[in-house]
Write a protein that holds these residues in place. Structure first.
Motif, PDB file in Angstrom:
ATOM      1  N   ARG A  44     -35.785 -57.519  86.757  1.00  0.00           N
ATOM      2  CA  ARG A  44     -36.662 -58.679  87.009  1.00  0.00           C
ATOM      3  C   ARG A  44     -38.090 -58.195  87.287  1.00  0.00           C
ATOM      4  NH1 ARG A  44     -34.566 -61.353  92.016  1.00  0.00           N
ATOM      5  NH2 ARG A  44     -36.483 -62.577  91.998  1.00  0.00           N
ATOM      6  N   PRO A  45     -39.063 -58.901  86.777  1.00  0.00           N
ATOM      7  CA  PRO A  45     -40.441 -58.492  87.095  1.00  0.00           C
ATOM      8  C   PRO A  45     -40.703 -58.602  88.593  1.00  0.00           C
ATOM      9  CG  PRO A  45     -40.400 -60.066  85.291  1.00  0.00           C
ATOM     10  CD  PRO A  45     -39.024 -60.025  85.834  1.00  0.00           C
ATOM     11  N   LEU A  46     -41.558 -57.750  89.066  1.00  0.00           N
ATOM     12  CA  LEU A  46     -41.839 -57.691  90.513  1.00  0.00           C
ATOM     13  C   LEU A  46     -42.449 -58.998  91.024  1.00  0.00           C
ATOM     14  CD1 LEU A  46     -41.660 -55.663  92.864  1.00  0.00           C
ATOM     15  CD2 LEU A  46     -43.985 -54.943  92.333  1.00  0.00           C
ATOM     16  N   ARG A  47     -43.185 -59.679  90.169  1.00  0.00           N
ATOM     17  CA  ARG A  47     -43.863 -60.920  90.587  1.00  0.00           C
ATOM     18  C   ARG A  47     -42.858 -62.012  90.990  1.00  0.00           C
ATOM     19  NH1 ARG A  47     -47.577 -63.205  86.678  1.00  0.00           N
ATOM     20  NH2 ARG A  47     -48.042 -61.137  85.924  1.00  0.00           N
TER      21      ARG A  47
ATOM     22  N   ILE B 156     -43.046 -55.338  99.287  1.00  0.00           N
ATOM     23  CA  ILE B 156     -42.643 -55.846  97.955  1.00  0.00           C
ATOM     24  C   ILE B 156     -43.134 -57.284  97.797  1.00  0.00           C
ATOM     25  CG2 ILE B 156     -40.653 -56.521  96.535  1.00  0.00           C
ATOM     26  CD1 ILE B 156     -39.181 -54.076  97.581  1.00  0.00           C
ATOM     27  N   ARG B 157     -43.014 -58.054  98.875  1.00  0.00           N
ATOM     28  CA  ARG B 157     -43.462 -59.446  98.819  1.00  0.00           C
ATOM     29  C   ARG B 157     -44.984 -59.514  98.579  1.00  0.00           C
ATOM     30  NH1 ARG B 157     -40.737 -61.296 103.516  1.00  0.00           N
ATOM     31  NH2 ARG B 157     -42.642 -61.941 104.561  1.00  0.00           N
ATOM     32  N   ALA B 158     -45.705 -58.637  99.259  1.00  0.00           N
ATOM     33  CA  ALA B 158     -47.168 -58.616  99.090  1.00  0.00           C
ATOM     34  C   ALA B 158     -47.543 -58.213  97.670  1.00  0.00           C
ATOM     35  CB  ALA B 158     -47.781 -57.645 100.088  1.00  0.00           C
ATOM     36  N   GLY B 159     -46.824 -57.217  97.157  1.00  0.00           N
ATOM     37  CA  GLY B 159     -47.081 -56.779  95.785  1.00  0.00           C
ATOM     38  C   GLY B 159     -46.777 -57.881  94.788  1.00  0.00           C
TER      39      GLY B 159
ATOM     40  N   ALA C  76     -46.822 -61.057  95.362  1.00  0.00           N
ATOM     41  CA  ALA C  76     -47.833 -62.121  95.501  1.00  0.00           C
ATOM     42  C   ALA C  76     -49.116 -61.738  94.768  1.00  0.00           C
ATOM     43  CB  ALA C  76     -48.124 -62.349  96.983  1.00  0.00           C
ATOM     44  N   LEU C  77     -49.458 -60.478  94.876  1.00  0.00           N
ATOM     45  CA  LEU C  77     -50.674 -60.006  94.197  1.00  0.00           C
ATOM     46  C   LEU C  77     -50.521 -60.110  92.673  1.00  0.00           C
ATOM     47  CD1 LEU C  77     -53.445 -58.637  94.539  1.00  0.00           C
ATOM     48  CD2 LEU C  77     -52.284 -56.435  94.535  1.00  0.00           C
ATOM     49  N   LEU C  78     -49.380 -59.656  92.182  1.00  0.00           N
ATOM     50  CA  LEU C  78     -49.139 -59.691  90.734  1.00  0.00           C
ATOM     51  C   LEU C  78     -49.064 -61.128  90.210  1.00  0.00           C
ATOM     52  CD1 LEU C  78     -46.511 -56.821  90.467  1.00  0.00           C
ATOM     53  CD2 LEU C  78     -48.761 -56.837  89.404  1.00  0.00           C
TER      54      LEU C  78
ATOM     55  N   LYS D 214     -50.775 -63.522  91.048  1.00  0.00           N
ATOM     56  CA  LYS D 214     -52.115 -64.119  90.922  1.00  0.00           C
ATOM     57  C   LYS D 214     -52.847 -63.652  89.658  1.00  0.00           C
ATOM     58  CE  LYS D 214     -52.876 -64.713  95.843  1.00  0.00           C
ATOM     59  NZ  LYS D 214     -53.422 -64.049  97.040  1.00  0.00           N
ATOM     60  N   VAL D 215     -52.314 -62.609  89.021  1.00  0.00           N
ATOM     61  CA  VAL D 215     -52.995 -62.080  87.823  1.00  0.00           C
ATOM     62  C   VAL D 215     -52.162 -62.453  86.594  1.00  0.00           C
ATOM     63  CG1 VAL D 215     -53.900 -60.006  86.708  1.00  0.00           C
ATOM     64  CG2 VAL D 215     -53.902 -60.171  89.191  1.00  0.00           C
TER      65      VAL D 215
ATOM     66  N   PHE E 251     -45.432 -54.361  81.632  1.00  0.00           N
ATOM     67  CA  PHE E 251     -44.223 -55.076  82.054  1.00  0.00           C
ATOM     68  C   PHE E 251     -44.530 -56.122  83.130  1.00  0.00           C
ATOM     69  CE2 PHE E 251     -40.370 -55.604  84.590  1.00  0.00           C
ATOM     70  CZ  PHE E 251     -39.414 -55.833  83.604  1.00  0.00           C
ATOM     71  N   GLU E 252     -45.224 -55.705  84.164  1.00  0.00           N
ATOM     72  CA  GLU E 252     -45.383 -56.561  85.344  1.00  0.00           C
ATOM     73  C   GLU E 252     -46.513 -57.589  85.194  1.00  0.00           C
ATOM     74  OE1 GLU E 252     -43.274 -56.550  87.611  1.00  0.00           O
ATOM     75  OE2 GLU E 252     -42.414 -54.558  87.803  1.00  0.00           O
TER      76      GLU E 252
ATOM     77  N   ARG F  88     -43.172 -48.773  90.081  1.00  0.00           N
ATOM     78  CA  ARG F  88     -42.973 -49.864  91.041  1.00  0.00           C
ATOM     79  C   ARG F  88     -42.905 -49.310  92.467  1.00  0.00           C
ATOM     80  NH1 ARG F  88     -38.420 -54.460  90.013  1.00  0.00           N
ATOM     81  NH2 ARG F  88     -39.736 -54.987  88.259  1.00  0.00           N
TER      82      ARG F  88
ATOM     83  N   PHE G 103     -46.334 -48.403  93.460  1.00  0.00           N
ATOM     84  CA  PHE G 103     -47.153 -49.603  93.669  1.00  0.00           C
ATOM     85  C   PHE G 103     -46.870 -50.218  95.046  1.00  0.00           C
ATOM     86  CE2 PHE G 103     -47.572 -54.294  93.203  1.00  0.00           C
ATOM     87  CZ  PHE G 103     -48.942 -54.351  93.034  1.00  0.00           C
ATOM     88  N   VAL G 104     -45.601 -50.326  95.381  1.00  0.00           N
ATOM     89  CA  VAL G 104     -45.229 -50.904  96.678  1.00  0.00           C
ATOM     90  C   VAL G 104     -45.767 -50.026  97.817  1.00  0.00           C
ATOM     91  CG1 VAL G 104     -43.262 -51.450  98.186  1.00  0.00           C
ATOM     92  CG2 VAL G 104     -43.214 -52.108  95.780  1.00  0.00           C
TER      93      VAL G 104
ATOM     94  N   VAL H  52     -49.462 -50.680  98.091  1.00  0.00           N
ATOM     95  CA  VAL H  52     -49.714 -51.990  98.719  1.00  0.00           C
ATOM     96  C   VAL H  52     -49.548 -51.866 100.234  1.00  0.00           C
ATOM     97  CG1 VAL H  52     -48.833 -54.351  98.967  1.00  0.00           C
ATOM     98  CG2 VAL H  52     -49.109 -53.361  96.697  1.00  0.00           C
TER      99      VAL H  52
ATOM    100  N   VAL I 262     -49.390 -60.876 104.260  1.00  0.00           N
ATOM    101  CA  VAL I 262     -48.397 -61.766 103.646  1.00  0.00           C
ATOM    102  C   VAL I 262     -47.423 -62.244 104.702  1.00  0.00           C
ATOM    103  CG1 VAL I 262     -46.538 -61.921 101.949  1.00  0.00           C
ATOM    104  CG2 VAL I 262     -48.571 -60.594 101.459  1.00  0.00           C
TER     105      VAL I 262
END
Lengths: 228, 191
Positions: free
Chosen positions: A2-5, A15-18, A20-22, A24-25, B145-146, B174, B177-178, B181, B190
């Motif tokens: 599943r995509p991180l978004r 992970i939740r913050a990431g 949320a960021l993704l 938005k783009v 991907f993302e 990933r 990235f986490v 963040v 958040v």
């Protein structure tokens, strides 16, 4: 996967913050205006290249001509500058006069010099053109008898004109068709002239007969023009 | 997410074995190329120019294209174009000073609400800053991907690598990235 978004409800805060960021783009999607603009620019570039295509030979031909003429002009000069003149001098075949095999090189440097500069021959001028890097290599490249000539040159530099003339005479006697024959003749008439010796004229005439277009022609003519 | 059967796929299915025209390639892969350019590190201000450069190469070389894996072929052209562009940008920055800073992508999607635009610009800037710390290989796969919404299979096809390699890269990207963040303190904001 599943995509991180889509992990907006993940228990992990990072992970939740990431996510949320993704979220938005959004994926990039250029507008139809941009699409048309880019297309127009591509067509314009193509048209420009097409319209200038006929100019290529028009540019190429003069460039090739210029390069060719430049190479033909500079090439021989460079070649003569790199290869020592002595390398061109070969011993003439038996029975053939030396002057027939003498190098027919003009003397632009000497000819262009001021009248005062023509009066005397500097030791540097007497050295073979473009000597090699080391004296040992130079001696080897100038053929047999080069050490004799080096000694004559040193004597001339030291002002011992009599010794210089003696050594050049010895060289000419031992190596009548030697690689440094021109230099030997030049040192002899120049040394004789420096001593106000009457043989200077004869030696200069001998030089001009052997090397009518030699590097020291101007000096020889100077000696003939002003006999002592 | 990008629709799974893209216009490019449709054209490829219709032209199995026959040659493609530039018009078809341009019409169907325009947005893909722009996305790849962003994923490969093209700055927002230069995406248009880079897309143009890619299609100029495509037009010049289309006649020599062997007809296999059009997406991979286009991707490689985009990759080389962006690589050259980044080299030039680096040269300009180092030797001529200055350089362009990332602005925002002129995205056709939901550009009506000023608040939304501002938020997106801010998010893009933050994401760009975080991803700049990743290696190029991981970053590209991650964005494709993302952000751009390509599937693992599509990425494998365009990059010419096994599918498992794509998943491995994504997994590491990933995680990184986490971590980035978390380190940036963004996680605290958040709820």
């Amino acid at each position: 996967m599943r995509p991180l978004r889509e992990h907006l409800d993940d228990p992990d805060l990072a992970i939740r913050a990431g996510a949320a960021l993704l979220a938005k783009v959004p994926p990039l999607e250029l507008s139809s205006t941009q699409r048309r603009r880019i297309r127009a620019r591509i067509d314009a570039v193509g048209a420009e290249r097409h319209s200038l295509g006929w100019l290529r030979p028009a540019f190429a031909v003069p460039v090739l001509l210029i390069v060719g003429v430049a190479s033909a002009t500079v090439g021989p000069r460079l070649y003569h500058a790199v290869v020592p003149q002595s390398a061109f001098e070969q011993a003439p075949p038996r029975g053939q006069p030396a002057h027939l095999t003498a190098p027919q090189t003009p003397a632009p440097v000497v000819a262009a010099a001021s009248p005062a500069a023509r009066d005397t021959i500097t030791p540097e001028q007497l050295e073979p053109e473009k000597p090699t890097a080391t004296p040992a290599a130079h001696v080897e490249a100038s053929g047999p008898g080069a050490s004799l000539m080096m000694e004559a040159l040193q004597a001339r530099r030291a002002g011992d004109t009599a010794r210089a003339q003696e050594l050049t005479a010895e060289y000419q006697k031992k190596y009548p068709n030697g690689a440094l024959k021109e230099e030997a003749l030049a040192i002899s008439f120049e040394s004789a002239a420096a001593r106000n010796d009457s043989s200077a004229v004869r030696l200069a005439q001998k030089y001009l007969a052997a090397f009518p277009h030699g590097r020291f022609r101007a000096q020889a003519e100077q000696v003939l023009a002003n006999p002592h | 997410m990008v629709q799974r059967l893209s216009p490019l796929d449709v054209v490829l299915e219709q032209h199995q074995g026959s040659s493609l025209s530039f018009e078809q390639v341009y019409a169907t892969s325009f947005n893909d190329v722009a996305r790849w350019i962003r994923a490969l590190g093209g700055l927002p201000a230069d995406v248009e120019d880079l897309t143009q450069e890619v299609f100029l190469v495509v037009r010049r070389k289309l006649s020599g294209f062997d007809g296999r894996n059009l997406r991979g072929w286009l991707y490689r052209i985009a990759q080389r174009t962006v690589r050259d562009y980044r080299r030039r940008a680096w040269f300009r920055r180092v030797f001529l000073g200055g350089g362009s800073t990332p602005d925002h992508y002129d995205n056709a999607v939901s550009d009506n609400n000023p608040g939304e635009i501002y938020e997106r610009k801010e998010a893009e800037g933050l994401l760009h800053g975080l991803l700049a710390q990743m290696s190029e290989v991981r970053r590209t796969t991650f964005i494709l991907f993302e952000v751009e919404g390509y599937s693992g299979e599509e990425i494998a096809e365009m990059q010419g690598i096994p599918l498992n390699t794509v998943w491995t890269r994504l997994h590491h990207a990933r995680k990184e990235f986490v971590r980035l963040v978390a380190e940036s303190g963004r996680a605290g904001s958040v709820q």
